[in-house]
Design a protein around this motif. Structure first.
Motif, short mmCIF file in Angstrom:
data_model
loop_
_atom_site.label_atom_id
_atom_site.label_comp_id
_atom_site.label_asym_id
_atom_site.label_seq_id
_atom_site.Cartn_x
_atom_site.Cartn_y
_atom_site.Cartn_z
N LEU A 20 0.81 -1.22 0.00
CA LEU A 20 0.00 0.00 0.00
C LEU A 20 0.85 1.27 0.00
O LEU A 20 0.68 2.14 -0.86
CB LEU A 20 -0.98 -0.02 1.18
CG LEU A 20 -1.96 1.17 1.23
CD1 LEU A 20 -2.79 1.22 -0.03
CD2 LEU A 20 -2.84 1.07 2.48
N PRO A 21 1.80 1.44 0.93
CA PRO A 21 2.63 2.67 0.87
C PRO A 21 3.50 2.73 -0.38
O PRO A 21 3.78 3.82 -0.89
CB PRO A 21 3.50 2.57 2.14
CG PRO A 21 3.46 1.14 2.54
CD PRO A 21 2.11 0.62 2.12
N TYR A 22 3.92 1.57 -0.88
CA TYR A 22 4.74 1.57 -2.10
C TYR A 22 3.93 2.09 -3.29
O TYR A 22 4.42 2.91 -4.08
CB TYR A 22 5.24 0.15 -2.38
CG TYR A 22 6.06 0.06 -3.66
CD1 TYR A 22 7.39 0.48 -3.67
CD2 TYR A 22 5.49 -0.44 -4.83
CE1 TYR A 22 8.13 0.41 -4.84
CE2 TYR A 22 6.23 -0.51 -5.99
CZ TYR A 22 7.55 -0.09 -6.00
OH TYR A 22 8.29 -0.16 -7.16
N SER A 23 2.69 1.63 -3.42
CA SER A 23 1.85 2.10 -4.54
C SER A 23 1.56 3.59 -4.40
O SER A 23 1.55 4.34 -5.38
CB SER A 23 0.56 1.30 -4.60
OG SER A 23 -0.20 1.48 -3.41
N ASP A 24 1.30 4.04 -3.16
CA ASP A 24 1.07 5.48 -2.94
C ASP A 24 2.31 6.29 -3.30
O ASP A 24 2.22 7.37 -3.90
CB ASP A 24 0.71 5.73 -1.47
CG ASP A 24 -0.68 5.21 -1.14
OD1 ASP A 24 -1.45 4.98 -2.09
OD2 ASP A 24 -0.96 5.04 0.06
#
Length: 264
Positions: A20-24
């Motif tokens: 999730l943080p990587y995609s953001d």
């Protein structure tokens, strides 16, 4: 056995948490690079559109960094207003020069001056051409009496407009070499200066700061110097009522400088 199951579950949860943080982060980096690319471009209209799109996508219409990335809406409206004003001024100046041409053409026709005087609306402005015989004797820069039929009407028309005026002298290729005029350059220059001074002397409302004179000799012909008739066409004085504004494709309406006028 229970410890092994808990460890496996823990590892599975840890491996999924970073997605999730990587995609953001990737999304924000992509947005950043697009914004930096847009800012580096000179097309401010596209930049403003891009800023609005990002604002809507990331902030649901709220304020953001992108609001300051391009010109404000009020600035855009001011730019559009200035462009409209420039276009209107260009159109109005063109209409004024067209009206001036019609007035002079009517005078030419009424006084049977078609063989000595002509007008042409050009990119640089309104061009008035006067043949040598209507102003000067051959090889001389002394005005003939015939010039009094042309000088006052031309001076009156020039007094009715605010544009700059360039008066230029032209000759054919026949050489001249005497004590007064060593070459056609001197002859054409003195003729231009003489006629300019004559116009200023007969109409006191003319502002000398608007006027300039130049001699081109035989180097700007309008016909081949191969016949007496064509040489007669080249022996002339030209009066250019120069446009204040010019239109350049891709750049719009701009102010025309003195260098632009003389260079052409």
């Amino acid at each position: 056995m229970a410890k092994k199951k808990r460890a496996a579950k823990h590892e599975e949860e840890a491996s999924e948490a970073w997605l999730l943080p990587y995609s953001d982060l990737m999304t924000l980096l992509l947005a950043l690079f697009i914004a930096l690319f847009a800012i580096s471009q000179t097309d401010q209209t596209k930049l403003a559109q891009l800023a609005q799109a990002f604002s809507a996508a990331f902030n649901m219409g709220g304020p953001s960094f992108f609001d300051k990335a391009g010109p404000s809406m009020s600035m855009q409206r001011q730019i559009m207003s200035d462009e409209d004003a420039g276009n209107n001024a260009y159109i109005q100046e063109n209409q004024n020069l067209s009206d001036l041409k019609e007035q002079l053409d009517e005078y030419i026709q009424q006084n049977s001056l078609e063989g000595d005087l002509s007008t042409q609306l050009e990119e640089e402005g309104l061009m008035i051409r006067i043949k040598e015989r209507a102003l000067f004797p051959s090889g001389s820069a002394e005005l003939v009496p015939e010039s009094q039929r042309i000088g006052p009407i031309v001076a009156g028309l020039l007094a009715s407009v605010p544009e700059r005026v360039l008066i230029s002298g032209h000759t054919d290729t026949d050489p001249i070499n005497n004590y007064q005029f060593p070459s056609n350059w001197e002859l054409s220059s003195v003729r231009a200066m003489t006629f300019m001074k004559y116009l200023l002397s007969i109409n006191s409302s003319l502002n000398p700061a608007r006027f300039s004179a130049i001699g081109y000799g035989e180097y700007r012909p309008i016909a081949m110097n191969d016949t007496p008739e064509n040489k007669q066409k080249n022996r002339r004085v030209e009066i250019l009522i120069a446009r204040t504004l010019k239109f350049t494709p891709g750049e719009g309406v701009q102010v025309q400088s003195d260098a632009d006028i003389v260079a052409k």
